[in-house]
Design an enzyme around this catalytic site. Structure first.
Site, PDB file in Angstrom:
ATOM      1  N   HIS A   1       9.127  14.497  32.769  1.00  0.00           N
ATOM      2  CA  HIS A   1       9.819  15.192  31.675  1.00  0.00           C
ATOM      3  C   HIS A   1      11.259  15.561  32.026  1.00  0.00           C
ATOM      4  O   HIS A   1      12.142  15.525  31.173  1.00  0.00           O
ATOM      5  CB  HIS A   1       8.991  16.403  31.224  1.00  0.00           C
ATOM      6  CG  HIS A   1       7.728  15.995  30.532  1.00  0.00           C
ATOM      7  ND1 HIS A   1       6.480  16.114  31.103  1.00  0.00           N
ATOM      8  CD2 HIS A   1       7.526  15.399  29.328  1.00  0.00           C
ATOM      9  CE1 HIS A   1       5.558  15.637  30.272  1.00  0.00           C
ATOM     10  NE2 HIS A   1       6.157  15.205  29.190  1.00  0.00           N
TER      11      HIS A   1
ATOM     12  N   ASP B   1       5.861  13.712  15.776  1.00  0.00           N
ATOM     13  CA  ASP B   1       4.723  13.045  16.399  1.00  0.00           C
ATOM     14  C   ASP B   1       3.772  12.621  15.297  1.00  0.00           C
ATOM     15  O   ASP B   1       3.509  13.369  14.348  1.00  0.00           O
ATOM     16  CB  ASP B   1       4.031  13.970  17.401  1.00  0.00           C
ATOM     17  CG  ASP B   1       3.149  13.213  18.370  1.00  0.00           C
ATOM     18  OD1 ASP B   1       3.400  13.265  19.581  1.00  0.00           O
ATOM     19  OD2 ASP B   1       2.189  12.544  17.902  1.00  0.00           O
TER      20      ASP B   1
ATOM     21  N   ASP C   1       5.394   9.685  10.909  1.00  0.00           N
ATOM     22  CA  ASP C   1       5.763   8.458  11.588  1.00  0.00           C
ATOM     23  C   ASP C   1       7.247   8.551  11.930  1.00  0.00           C
ATOM     24  O   ASP C   1       8.081   8.867  11.065  1.00  0.00           O
ATOM     25  CB  ASP C   1       5.503   7.276  10.647  1.00  0.00           C
ATOM     26  CG  ASP C   1       5.674   5.946  11.347  1.00  0.00           C
ATOM     27  OD1 ASP C   1       6.577   5.824  12.195  1.00  0.00           O
ATOM     28  OD2 ASP C   1       4.901   5.027  11.036  1.00  0.00           O
TER      29      ASP C   1
ATOM     30  N   ASP D   1       9.685   9.589  23.545  1.00  0.00           N
ATOM     31  CA  ASP D   1       8.635   9.991  24.487  1.00  0.00           C
ATOM     32  C   ASP D   1       7.305   9.418  23.995  1.00  0.00           C
ATOM     33  O   ASP D   1       6.361  10.136  23.694  1.00  0.00           O
ATOM     34  CB  ASP D   1       8.601  11.528  24.533  1.00  0.00           C
ATOM     35  CG  ASP D   1       7.634  12.062  25.572  1.00  0.00           C
ATOM     36  OD1 ASP D   1       7.110  11.268  26.370  1.00  0.00           O
ATOM     37  OD2 ASP D   1       7.386  13.285  25.552  1.00  0.00           O
TER      38      ASP D   1
END
Lengths: 312, 312, 312, 312
Positions: free
Chosen positions: B67, B115, B147, B165
């Site tokens: 991260h 997400d 999305d 990510d």
């Protein structure tokens, strides 16, 4: 997604709760020698590999990472310290790939490889030509089957570079003595003043870095300069550390162009180009990440014969 | 040597003939969502971890490597390009640990995390407080369950930093579109002129580096500057690549002292010190090893919607 | 509870989602022959074992179950049918343990073992003395390295007992033809009128019993009497079936005392006592459990050269 | 041949060097209760299964073998001894499948199931309807969440049949006391004179049969008649033993036709036919193979509270 149903799998534990399983598609050689259990095999995805006592030593797919990282930083260091790497002593190194890297250096006149286990050396010589590439036949090479401790006691202070290419000291057996302050002093006394010593120095992943930090700490009690670094070869399932030690200063931020010039002058172009090491790579290797730098700085344990690496 | 006889093991294949097996000592959450199969569990040696579709996303033992590497290079780049990272968009990032790193930056006024899988986000929020450390409650944070493609189409060119990510695009599912030239163009168009984009960019080990080299190659067709780098977190069983992309130049040899000064000025000291990233680490990260540099230079495949990452 | 961290494991799949993993503590012999991949090894808990193409054939710990079950029911059957077992033909049987059981019978004058793979026979002879116990040296024994099909075509109808000690027909290779109606007719034509034939006939566990029921069904189209039975040797991870076939009736409820009398009269006491088979065992073996009896009765598939066991 | 790359695998050790690995395709329930670690899951090939502390208790594919073998021999025994099985006590048996088999008997008026772990019972009730088939709702059934020891001390000598459906006593925990002479005496004192007791009695494979022989030996010190038997369910990776104990004689060679008549008279046809047990199966079950018969006869260890099954 599906996988071939291979039936021979080699499991290498790196913690009691974590292992890597690798399919073996052909067994090339297997032996229980007086010193260790040896397997040379073809794997599904990593080419041929050598395993000793359940630990992969190298595979043809990524051994260049290991062997180039072991050899060339020390050789470069000698040049940067004003010397010429002529005599190189390799402790361990059965695959012959360390020899192969050393022999690239045109200045090298003599390489002695001292390995305790003649059966393993013979099996590697027979089954791993991709690794040694005929290095055992080079007239500059001498292979001595002996305990590194004994050999070192007998030899003189003639070595420009000493490379410790040994298994981890975590198993029972004599290797643990080769990671102590006493042994490192012995090494130092056998090096030329501008010589360099590199040792494979254990994993550096966050869950298992104590061995690495202790080896580095121990080296620092013996040598004036110590530079740790690490490679990430998937064969080992995690990052693997090294340490370069010398009495002369080691530049922590080597100038890539200057390194490339040294390599270009010193290496025999007929032996092909290096894959991994060059100036940029070396600059990157020496930048130890912050968490590891901090762990090394905080380490207090020094390995001695009275307080050796614990057999875990 | 012996191991506890754990009975629940999670196997992650990284080739058809190689897998890592990790003992799970307690299952904290498990779900088959409309998008993926999720497991949050305690492991024997890696702390708590999140697994999606059979791939470890992160574990508490070494997630700081992932991260910090994902977030800070892009943030630093904006500063070095003369900007200020105020608005950050995170694509994916269910654990909340990417948020945690972004929120260290005092200049950050808004972080939107998009997400696709609300069930996974909710489970991470409940079971992985060590990772998000309350980041979901920060008033600067907005979580959008959507999305990423849809969100990006709607949003304006307001973002200083965009961070991808996401899981690897190797599985069936919509993520593969988020690794194409078309998508990267979309990203570019939503960034501020001095903005930066970082993407998790696949493994970089010798046996499996094509995805990485292709992502980097694809980015180079879209952005003026692309800097690849990799971390060594044992959770992933091999080195994992990233790529930082920007329209402004990215210094390939950042001055460690200058980076440290930026971090010291910009980061909120009350949120604790970084463990991994500092000036020296960053200098090391950007020195791509020779074999990888060569593979990237030789890569010709560009991922497009017509030629996306193959589902293997 | 803990386990030794063995690193060499052999996995035998019995479904695509289920395998048995067995630690190998020493490799005794390994070879890829023209016919198969062979491993002879010491295991952690099962003694020495022979593995062919990823399937355990036998281990010293429980091979008595397999080899006694293969040999003695057919021999007893000949006696009960009024004959005397003088000539025995063994198809396969590399370990020599089938020979060992046959040689216990005093009436036996000739045993011919036909195995296609001379390398495997030689390796078993060298490394598995516990299994063959010198049987290869017995003057009554002749070993023929040949295809069983070829041998059978040449030989006359002189055999009192024929034993099919072959690997399962599930792999690619010629063995599948040895499980067809045509082959069983060939077998029948080479038997004495009161002769008996026993075949290893595949697993009988609920998830994988089709091969067994089909072999039994196929035999029933050729022989007047067929008696299926099964053993449960942990080496195989599940119950393993056999079928005894003859032209004379086979008593489904043999009288234990009568069987014991036959065995006591016929077996050479100097070769030691049977461990597994006696009258009570035989009575138990022949009582096929209801679910299996029903599956056999319902089976309609007959294996022929045109419809052989599918290679799965 | 290839396998799906499943990522959750459950490993069950049956020796320190041997385990069975089974792919879990969906986790249905997981819990660490005060007594044990529970997993209910869908497997690749064995249907749904219940695992406790790393040991598979049953799977839907072959649980009929286990549960029919546990229940019906004891019920038949009561009838053969001239009694009528009206009251049945089940110790353990969380899945409800033992109940299901007991409830087939029309004579049964009351079944009490005593299980120490209410969480496991509740989870089975929710997730394993295929096993219990609504048995928990039958008015004849009472579930008591309690220690079997406590329950037994309080209850009177009213039971026609007692069934011990417990995990193996090899783990730490209270179950080991339920395999001792003292407990078996307690059981005997709570049975009607013509009652019968059956206990799951450990594996019977050659490498691990001591627990079985000792349980049988211990029962023989308490009951006038003890009949051991074993089933071959692949779920357990090897044969699993039971023992039927009674004060009345148990016929070692039951007449199949007579058994079938009893079953036909006593069982409720609306509950479907038995799959495994019938007269022939029972005759077969009671014929203990020679090696096991000999091991039982040679056993001298009696489990007592002072010398309980060792926790391995």
């Amino acid at each position: 997604m599906s996988s071939p149903r291979s039936f021979f799998w080699v499991q290498e534990y790196f913690t009691p709760w974590d292992y890597t399983a690798r399919a073996v598609t052909r067994i090339l050689a297997y032996r229980k020698t007086p010193f260790q259990e040896m397997l040379i095999a073809e794997t599904g995805a990593f080419g041929k590999g050598l395993m000793l006592d359940g630990h992969w030593q190298s595979t043809t797919v990524d051994e260049f990472l290991y062997h180039e990282a072991l050899v060339h930083p020390a050789m470069v260091q000698v040049v940067q310290a004003g010397g010429i790497p002529r005599r190189v002593l390799v402790l361990g190194g059965a695959e012959g790939a360390t020899l192969r890297e050393v022999l690239r250096w045109r200045s090298v006149e003599q390489v002695v490889m001292v390995d305790i286990d003649g059966e393993v050396v013979a099996a590697c010589r027979e089954h791993l030509p991709e690794m040694h590439q005929g290095s055992f036949e080079d007239p500059r090479v001498e292979v001595v089957i002996a305990d590194a401790l004994d050999f070192l006691q007998e030899t003189g202070p003639i070595w420009d570079v000493i490379l410790s290419d040994l298994s981890d000291p975590i198993e029972s057996g004599p290797a643990y003595r080769l990671f102590t302050q006493e042994f490192f002093r012995q090494i130092r006394s056998k090096l030329q003043p501008d010589g360099a010593f590199t040792i494979q120095a254990g994993p550096t992943g966050p869950v298992e870095l104590h061995q690495h930090t202790r080896i580095v700490r121990t080296l620092k009690t013996v040598f004036a300069a110590v530079q740790p670094y690490a490679i990430y070869a998937p064969t080992y399932g995690g990052p693997l550390g090294f340490a370069l030690a010398a009495q002369d200063p080691i530049s922590p931020r080597p100038e890539p162009e200057q390194i490339d010039q040294i390599l270009s002058q010193q290496l025999d172009p007929e032996r092909g180009a290096l894959q991994f090491i060059d100036g940029i790579t070396l600059l990157g290797l020496y930048q130890v990440p912050a968490h590891l730098r901090r762990a090394i700085a905080a380490e207090t344990v020094v390995y001695t014969l009275d307080n050796p690496p614990r057999i875990e």
